[in-house]
Design a protein around this motif. Structure first.
Motif, PDB file in Angstrom:
ATOM      1  N   GLN A 150       7.330  14.382  -3.131  1.00 34.10           N
ATOM      2  CA  GLN A 150       7.500  14.773  -1.728  1.00 34.10           C
ATOM      3  C   GLN A 150       7.011  16.203  -1.524  1.00 34.10           C
ATOM      4  O   GLN A 150       6.451  16.531  -0.491  1.00 34.10           O
ATOM      5  N   PHE A 199      -1.232   9.557  -0.419  1.00 35.05           N
ATOM      6  CA  PHE A 199       0.149   9.066  -0.331  1.00 35.05           C
ATOM      7  C   PHE A 199       0.309   7.877   0.608  1.00 35.05           C
ATOM      8  O   PHE A 199       1.349   7.237   0.616  1.00 35.05           O
ATOM      9  N   GLN A 200      -0.696   7.609   1.415  1.00 32.25           N
ATOM     10  CA  GLN A 200      -0.613   6.410   2.261  1.00 32.25           C
ATOM     11  C   GLN A 200      -1.362   5.230   1.659  1.00 32.25           C
ATOM     12  O   GLN A 200      -0.871   4.116   1.649  1.00 32.25           O
ATOM     13  N   GLU A 258      -0.964   4.249  -7.249  1.00 34.79           N
ATOM     14  CA  GLU A 258      -0.031   3.469  -6.406  1.00 34.79           C
ATOM     15  C   GLU A 258       1.294   3.244  -7.156  1.00 34.79           C
ATOM     16  O   GLU A 258       2.372   3.518  -6.634  1.00 34.79           O
ATOM     17  N   ILE A 300       3.260   6.695  -7.623  1.00 35.46           N
ATOM     18  CA  ILE A 300       3.901   7.344  -6.461  1.00 35.46           C
ATOM     19  C   ILE A 300       4.925   6.441  -5.789  1.00 35.46           C
ATOM     20  O   ILE A 300       5.742   6.907  -5.021  1.00 35.46           O
ATOM     21  N   THR A 301       4.877   5.134  -6.064  1.00 35.38           N
ATOM     22  CA  THR A 301       5.894   4.259  -5.470  1.00 35.38           C
ATOM     23  C   THR A 301       7.042   3.993  -6.441  1.00 35.38           C
ATOM     24  O   THR A 301       7.929   3.194  -6.141  1.00 35.38           O
ATOM     25  N   GLY A 302       7.001   4.642  -7.590  1.00 35.45           N
ATOM     26  CA  GLY A 302       8.118   4.478  -8.529  1.00 35.45           C
ATOM     27  C   GLY A 302       8.103   3.142  -9.248  1.00 35.45           C
ATOM     28  O   GLY A 302       9.146   2.546  -9.498  1.00 35.45           O
ATOM     29  N   ARG A 303       6.892   2.634  -9.569  1.00 34.35           N
ATOM     30  CA  ARG A 303       6.801   1.361 -10.295  1.00 34.35           C
ATOM     31  C   ARG A 303       6.252   1.560 -11.701  1.00 34.35           C
ATOM     32  O   ARG A 303       5.976   0.616 -12.388  1.00 34.35           O
ATOM     33  N   VAL A 342      13.671   1.505  -9.820  1.00 28.76           N
ATOM     34  CA  VAL A 342      14.993   1.380  -9.182  1.00 28.76           C
ATOM     35  C   VAL A 342      15.036   0.035  -8.455  1.00 28.76           C
ATOM     36  O   VAL A 342      14.377  -0.155  -7.438  1.00 28.76           O
ATOM     37  N   ARG A 384      14.772   6.550   0.699  1.00 26.45           N
ATOM     38  CA  ARG A 384      13.793   6.330  -0.380  1.00 26.45           C
ATOM     39  C   ARG A 384      12.506   7.131  -0.202  1.00 26.45           C
ATOM     40  O   ARG A 384      11.704   7.189  -1.126  1.00 26.45           O
ATOM     41  N   GLN A 385      12.280   7.637   0.995  1.00 29.53           N
ATOM     42  CA  GLN A 385      10.987   8.298   1.291  1.00 29.53           C
ATOM     43  C   GLN A 385       9.814   7.483   0.749  1.00 29.53           C
ATOM     44  O   GLN A 385       9.122   7.892  -0.182  1.00 29.53           O
ATOM     45  N   MET A 445       6.351   5.650  -0.098  1.00 28.99           N
ATOM     46  CA  MET A 445       4.973   6.146  -0.120  1.00 28.99           C
ATOM     47  C   MET A 445       4.028   4.980  -0.364  1.00 28.99           C
ATOM     48  O   MET A 445       4.434   3.926  -0.848  1.00 28.99           O
ATOM     49  N   ASP A 479       4.563   0.992  -0.240  1.00 25.91           N
ATOM     50  CA  ASP A 479       5.917   0.858   0.298  1.00 25.91           C
ATOM     51  C   ASP A 479       5.989   1.397   1.726  1.00 25.91           C
ATOM     52  O   ASP A 479       6.635   0.809   2.595  1.00 25.91           O
ATOM     53  N   LEU A 480       5.315   2.525   1.935  1.00 28.59           N
ATOM     54  CA  LEU A 480       5.298   3.124   3.270  1.00 28.59           C
ATOM     55  C   LEU A 480       4.606   2.178   4.257  1.00 28.59           C
ATOM     56  O   LEU A 480       5.100   1.925   5.358  1.00 28.59           O
TER      57      LEU A 480
END
Lengths: 273, 236
Positions: free
Chosen positions: A229, A256-257, A265, A268-271, B8, B76-77, B79, B82-83
């Motif tokens: 962030q 980030f989009q 991807e 940044i999306t936590g995967r 998560v 979750r903010q 990105m 997901d965004l």
């Protein structure tokens, strides 16, 4: 619009600034780093724009800090470290053997993860750089630099009445802004920041981020951060590193989009993993 | 829908909940549209009532999507994919809600028309309804399966829907000129045709968002538009 180019075809590079594109400040081509036999960085190629904030993200050990430390030759301090490829700042090769490293580090300042003020007064912390680089001829000139550096770092109001007090008595956030003021005092062109907010609370972090945004008018800022962030908030360009390689380098909003690389991807999306 | 899972896992659960509400809404809208057309062309008043009543369920799902997406953004903010996914969810839900309103309006108008034989251009309307129903089903499948190619096919169909609507409009106009007794049902039927065409527009909006969600960019050319009828240009 200036197009970012790269010789490493595997790296996605996109500029999408709608305004005027900044000229390139740091030009890196096929930069490699070895620590002994172990290769830590593989052919990193990127153009870092002037007067912008460029963020490096990636998991621990991905090479982002290693690459950052190549830009002011901090890796020279490690005996077993070898740097290959070329890095130029304003078209000057910074690994040119004739180049004075001390001068380079005056042009390319650095702020570290933990605030590291000298065990001296607030005043002396700022005055140290200008003194050793011989940038001032009189006390009043030095006073002026101390005041303007503290002002630019947003610290003057809090520090002006206690300039002779020890810097270590300040809060963590104030100490980090002091370190930024200390870096600014020698009028660098580039400021490298290695996780500058990781030891700070959200309010102190917000102050530093606001400061970074103000400073980019006059400096080129390159920041390593684990906080995605934060990268998204403060930077205009973002580079994603993984296993010593630059995977993607793009306009921060786009990265980030709609990142182009699936590893970016996933990260940044936590995967990831 | 996502290729891999988040570290998560509760994050995945929240995104799946958004999908579930949207697909439930989609199912209700499909049923509403099918029911509204049946009520109109077959004169089934009971179905018309059911279509009108199911609107509150759709509204409730939209409300849930709104709450869930707000929560995901706050906590979750999100990105990247997901965004795009939550942003799309929010917009898709809003479009589906409007589609439901328009279908309910068709059902209400069907109650005003006494017998289905009074419906001018009945067969053409049925064809228009079937085409838009097909678009709605396809775009919901594209959303569910993450199928960008299908979403883009739906997006391209908008042009033929506009043309069908324009043809019906002209035919109703001709019917009304020929026989003034057609004016009253013809006016209602014109609104019905316009409502179906608008439902198609919303399906096209959804197709755009689904494409964006999957590919990260909108379809790469201006949306195709049918030739407009004088005085009957599309309202923005």
């Amino acid at each position: 619009m200036k197009e970012a180019t790269t010789s490493a075809s595997s790296v996605s590079v996109r500029h999408a600034h709608s305004g005027v594109a900044m000229p390139t400040k740091v030009h890196a081509r096929d930069v490699t780093v070895h620590y002994g036999d172990k290769q830590a960085l593989f052919n990193v190629t990127m153009d870092i724009p002037a007067n912008s904030v460029t963020a490096f993200i990636g998991p621990s050990g991905c090479g982002k800090s290693t690459f950052l430390r190549c830009i002011n030759r901090m890796n020279d301090t490690i005996d077993i470290c070898r740097v290959g490829g070329t890095i130029t700042v304003d078209d000057q090769d910074i690994y040119d053997p004739k180049l004075d490293v001390v001068q380079l580090r005056a042009r390319v300042g650095m702020v570290f993860q933990k605030p590291n003020p000298f065990p001296k007064s607030i005043y002396d912390n700022i005055a140290y750089g200008p003194r050793i680089h011989g940038l001032v001829r009189s006390k009043s000139e030095l006073d002026g630099i101390v005041e303007s550096s503290l002002k630019r770092a947003g610290l003057w109001k809090e520090a002006s009445e206690r300039l002779n007090e020890p810097a270590t008595g300040m809060s963590g956030g104030q100490q980090q802004r002091l370190c930024i003021a200390r870096a600014i005092a020698v009028s660098p062109e580039i400021i490298l920041m290695d996780e500058p907010c990781s030891a700070l609370d959200p309010i102190s972090t917000a102050h530093i981020e606001e400061l970074i945004d103000e400073l980019r008018e006059n400096f080129t800022i390159i920041i390593v951060t684990h906080n995605l962030q934060q990268a998204a908030r403060v930077s205009q360009m973002t580079g994603f590193f993984h296993l010593g390689k630059l995977i993607e380098f793009a306009d921060t909003g786009e990265l980030f989009q709609s990142p182009q690389n699936s590893m970016t991807e996933d990260y940044i999306t936590g995967r990831f993993g | 829908m996502a290729p891999t899972q988040h570290i998560v896992r509760s994050y995945d659960t929240e995104l799946e909940q958004v999908d579930r509400h949207i697909l439930a809404m989609g199912g209700l809208v499909e049923a509403q549209l099918r029911g509204a057309m049946e009520a109109l062309v077959e004169g089934d008043r009971e179905i018309a009532q059911r279509v009108i009543e199911s609107d509150t369920q759709i509204d409730e799902h939209e409300h849930q999507v709104d709450e869930l997406v707000t929560r995901v953004i706050a906590l979750r903010q999100p990105m990247a994919e997901d965004l795009r996914r939550v942003k799309t969810g929010l917009k898709v839900a809003a479009n589906l809600e409007r589609m439901g309103d328009l279908a309910a309006n068709i059902a209400k108008r069907s109650l005003v028309i006494e017998t289905p034989h009074q419906v001018p251009q009945r067969e053409a309307l049925r064809r228009l309804g079937n085409a838009v129903y097909g678009m709605t089903t396809d775009v919901l499948n594209a959303y569910r399966d993450g199928d960008a190619a299908l979403a883009q096919r739906v997006w391209r169909q908008d042009e033929s829907i506009d043309e069908m609507y324009n043809a019906i409009f002209l035919a109703i106009l001709a019917d009304m000129i020929a026989d003034p007794r057609v004016i009253s049902p013809g006016t209602h039927i014109h609104f019905v045709a316009k409502n179906i065409e608008r439902i198609g527009d919303h399906a096209t909006n959804i197709a755009e968002m689904v494409t964006y969600m999957i590919l990260g960019s909108l379809p790469d050319r201006e949306r195709p538009k049918g030739s407009s009828v004088q005085g009957a240009e599309e309202q923005p």
